[in-house]
Motif scaffolding. Structure first.
Motif, short mmCIF file in Angstrom:
data_model
loop_
_atom_site.label_atom_id
_atom_site.label_comp_id
_atom_site.label_asym_id
_atom_site.label_seq_id
_atom_site.Cartn_x
_atom_site.Cartn_y
_atom_site.Cartn_z
N VAL A 208 -5.53 -21.19 12.54
CA VAL A 208 -5.67 -19.78 12.90
C VAL A 208 -4.38 -19.02 12.60
CG1 VAL A 208 -6.11 -18.18 14.79
CG2 VAL A 208 -7.39 -20.31 14.66
N TRP A 209 -3.24 -19.64 12.90
CA TRP A 209 -1.95 -19.03 12.56
C TRP A 209 -1.82 -18.82 11.05
CZ3 TRP A 209 1.13 -16.64 15.80
CH2 TRP A 209 1.17 -17.02 17.14
N VAL A 210 -2.24 -19.83 10.30
CA VAL A 210 -2.17 -19.73 8.83
C VAL A 210 -3.04 -18.58 8.34
CG1 VAL A 210 -2.72 -20.91 6.67
CG2 VAL A 210 -1.62 -22.17 8.53
N ALA A 211 -4.24 -18.46 8.91
CA ALA A 211 -5.16 -17.39 8.49
C ALA A 211 -4.61 -16.01 8.85
CB ALA A 211 -6.53 -17.59 9.14
N LEU A 212 -3.94 -15.89 10.01
CA LEU A 212 -3.36 -14.61 10.40
C LEU A 212 -2.26 -14.18 9.43
CD1 LEU A 212 -3.16 -15.03 14.29
CD2 LEU A 212 -4.56 -13.37 13.04
N VAL A 213 -1.45 -15.15 9.00
CA VAL A 213 -0.41 -14.84 8.02
C VAL A 213 -1.03 -14.54 6.66
CG1 VAL A 213 1.60 -15.74 6.78
CG2 VAL A 213 1.33 -16.20 9.22
N ALA A 214 -2.06 -15.31 6.31
CA ALA A 214 -2.70 -15.15 5.00
C ALA A 214 -3.34 -13.78 4.85
CB ALA A 214 -3.76 -16.23 4.79
N ILE A 215 -3.88 -13.25 5.94
CA ILE A 215 -4.57 -11.95 5.84
C ILE A 215 -3.58 -10.83 5.50
CG2 ILE A 215 -4.43 -11.23 8.28
CD1 ILE A 215 -7.35 -10.44 8.07
N GLY A 216 -2.37 -10.92 6.07
CA GLY A 216 -1.34 -9.94 5.71
C GLY A 216 -0.80 -10.17 4.32
N PHE A 217 -0.68 -11.44 3.94
CA PHE A 217 -0.17 -11.77 2.60
C PHE A 217 -1.11 -11.25 1.52
CE2 PHE A 217 -0.49 -14.74 -1.01
CZ PHE A 217 0.77 -14.60 -1.54
N PHE A 218 -2.41 -11.51 1.67
CA PHE A 218 -3.36 -11.06 0.65
C PHE A 218 -3.47 -9.54 0.62
CE2 PHE A 218 -5.27 -15.43 1.16
CZ PHE A 218 -4.95 -15.85 -0.12
N GLY A 219 -3.31 -8.88 1.78
CA GLY A 219 -3.32 -7.42 1.79
C GLY A 219 -2.15 -6.84 1.03
N ALA A 220 -0.94 -7.37 1.30
CA ALA A 220 0.26 -6.88 0.62
C ALA A 220 0.22 -7.19 -0.87
CB ALA A 220 1.51 -7.50 1.25
N LEU A 221 -0.15 -8.42 -1.22
CA LEU A 221 -0.20 -8.82 -2.62
C LEU A 221 -1.24 -8.02 -3.38
CD1 LEU A 221 0.70 -10.70 -4.91
CD2 LEU A 221 -1.00 -12.38 -4.12
N GLY A 222 -2.40 -7.81 -2.77
CA GLY A 222 -3.46 -7.05 -3.44
C GLY A 222 -3.03 -5.63 -3.77
N HIS A 223 -2.38 -4.95 -2.81
CA HIS A 223 -1.93 -3.57 -3.05
C HIS A 223 -0.80 -3.53 -4.08
CE1 HIS A 223 -4.27 -1.08 -0.31
NE2 HIS A 223 -4.25 -2.10 0.54
N TRP A 224 0.06 -4.53 -4.06
CA TRP A 224 1.15 -4.58 -5.05
C TRP A 224 0.59 -4.76 -6.45
CZ3 TRP A 224 3.69 -9.15 -7.44
CH2 TRP A 224 4.84 -8.79 -8.15
N LEU A 225 -0.38 -5.66 -6.62
CA LEU A 225 -1.02 -5.87 -7.92
C LEU A 225 -1.75 -4.61 -8.37
CD1 LEU A 225 -2.49 -9.47 -7.39
CD2 LEU A 225 -0.53 -8.84 -8.81
N LEU A 226 -2.33 -3.90 -7.40
CA LEU A 226 -3.03 -2.66 -7.71
C LEU A 226 -2.07 -1.62 -8.28
CD1 LEU A 226 -6.06 -2.03 -7.22
CD2 LEU A 226 -5.36 -0.76 -5.21
N ILE A 227 -0.90 -1.50 -7.67
CA ILE A 227 0.12 -0.55 -8.15
C ILE A 227 0.59 -0.92 -9.55
CG2 ILE A 227 2.48 0.27 -7.78
CD1 ILE A 227 1.92 0.12 -4.78
N LEU A 228 0.85 -2.22 -9.76
CA LEU A 228 1.29 -2.68 -11.09
C LEU A 228 0.23 -2.39 -12.15
CD1 LEU A 228 2.93 -6.15 -10.28
CD2 LEU A 228 4.08 -3.97 -10.73
N ALA A 229 -1.03 -2.61 -11.81
CA ALA A 229 -2.10 -2.37 -12.77
C ALA A 229 -2.17 -0.90 -13.16
CB ALA A 229 -3.44 -2.83 -12.17
N LEU B 156 0.20 0.40 -15.77
CA LEU B 156 -0.01 -0.04 -17.14
C LEU B 156 -1.24 0.56 -17.80
CD1 LEU B 156 0.81 -3.86 -16.73
CD2 LEU B 156 2.29 -2.08 -17.67
N ALA B 157 -2.15 1.08 -16.99
CA ALA B 157 -3.40 1.62 -17.56
C ALA B 157 -3.94 2.71 -16.65
CB ALA B 157 -4.43 0.50 -17.73
N PRO B 158 -4.68 3.67 -17.21
CA PRO B 158 -5.24 4.75 -16.38
C PRO B 158 -6.35 4.25 -15.47
CG PRO B 158 -6.01 4.92 -18.65
CD PRO B 158 -4.95 3.86 -18.64
N ALA B 159 -6.58 4.98 -14.39
CA ALA B 159 -7.56 4.58 -13.38
C ALA B 159 -8.97 4.48 -13.97
CB ALA B 159 -7.54 5.57 -12.23
N THR B 160 -9.30 5.35 -14.93
CA THR B 160 -10.65 5.33 -15.50
C THR B 160 -10.93 4.03 -16.25
OG1 THR B 160 -9.77 6.56 -17.39
CG2 THR B 160 -10.90 7.82 -15.67
N VAL B 161 -9.88 3.38 -16.75
CA VAL B 161 -10.05 2.08 -17.43
C VAL B 161 -10.20 0.97 -16.41
CG1 VAL B 161 -8.92 0.39 -18.92
CG2 VAL B 161 -8.81 2.82 -19.48
#
Length: 293
Positions: free
Chosen positions: A203-224, A227-232
């Motif tokens: 449960v502790w691992v999952a609690l940390v993982a949920i924040g990790f995937f949230g932060a990583l997902g938004h960071w990857l979104l910004i990087l994407a 490099l390319a327009p939103a319509t693409v």
């Protein structure tokens, strides 16, 4: 291609985030506690990369009130989604969430002056019929918690609209910092009432993982988007439905019924058509003939 790969990776992160949230809910954890973990861990991770020392002035927002409003809308969307996930399948919640672009397109007229034409209005109407097909209100449809998903979708649409307004006022780094910080501060008063020490290490691992995937997902979104327009990139958001169906089956042994598949397909098709119309509207005169030449 790099931007598309980053977008697809971000979508996988968001799917894993929801999967962990649903699993934690099944373990009896309060959705407010899960939401605090999602934002608290994210703030710690983001602060390592984006802080006043590495990015001087990152906390100075030109429109702080709108930043806080945007963050609270995202928080409300997250909390409502986590409550809904206790009762709904992953595929059901994401099918409803895909109505967000339809709501944004509908309200962009009175709020931003971007009025949809008749074709886009028709696509929006068809998309909302797809949401009705998924929820089937009053017809023995899915759990009433679907109302929470719909409310979360409305909050997320407000979050998207405020993000568009802030894009011309503050940097993406400032906006990202406020996204997690405001949510964490807002949840702090509720923490003593919902706190229960997890008994199992998983449960502790999952609690940390949920924040990790949230932060990583938004960071990857910004990087994407750098490099390319939103319509693409936007069409690849809909690949999340595939991951949600797969994870729902592998982790929870749940498969959506035919109504969810049909309604989800209609909502996705409407969203893709809106994206197509957006690209057509922004093609300069003569651009098509120039390509053909």
């Amino acid at each position: 291609m790099t931007a598309i790969a980053l977008m697809c990776a971000a979508v996988v992160c968001f799917s894993l985030l929801d999967t962990h949230a649903k699993w934690l809910g099944n373990q009896g954890l309060d959705p407010l506690l899960v939401s605090f973990a999602r934002y608290g861990v994210s703030v710690v991770l983001v602060s390592i990369l984006i802080n006043p020392w590495s990015h001087p002035g990152v906390l100075r927002a030109r429109r702080p009130g709108l930043q806080v409003l945007r963050s609270l809308l995202l928080l409300a969307s997250t909390v409502l989604n986590f409550f809904a996930l206790r009762y709904l399948q992953l595929a059901e919640t994401i099918s409803i969430a895909f109505a967000t672009p339809l709501i944004v397109a509908l309200v962009s007229g009175p709020l931003l002056g971007e009025w949809p034409g008749p074709r886009r209005l028709a696509a929006i109407a068809v998309g909302f019929l797809g949401v009705v097909l998924v929820t089937r209100p009053g017809l023995g449809g899915i759990h009433p918690a679907a109302i929470l998903s719909v409310a979360g979708c409305l909050c997320y649409a407000g979050y998207v609209l405020t993000t568009r307004v802030l894009a011309s006022a503050d940097s993406s780094e400032t906006t990202m910092v406020y996204s997690g910080l405001a949510g964490t501060v807002a949840l702090l008063p509720a923490l003593p009432f919902v706190w229960s020490a997890p008994a199992a290490p998983g449960v502790w691992v999952a609690l940390v993982a949920i924040g990790f995937f949230g932060a990583l997902g938004h960071w990857l979104l910004i990087l994407a988007h750098r490099l390319a327009p939103a319509t693409v990139l936007a069409p690849f958001i809909y690949s999340q439905l595939i991951w949600m169906v797969l994870l729902g089956w592998l982790v929870f042994d749940q498969l959506p019924d035919r109504w969810t598949f049909a309604g989800g397909a209609i909502v996705v098709s409407s969203g893709l058509y809106l994206l197509y119309r957006e690209r057509v509207r922004h093609v300069p005169p003569g651009a098509v003939s120039a390509r053909l030449d």
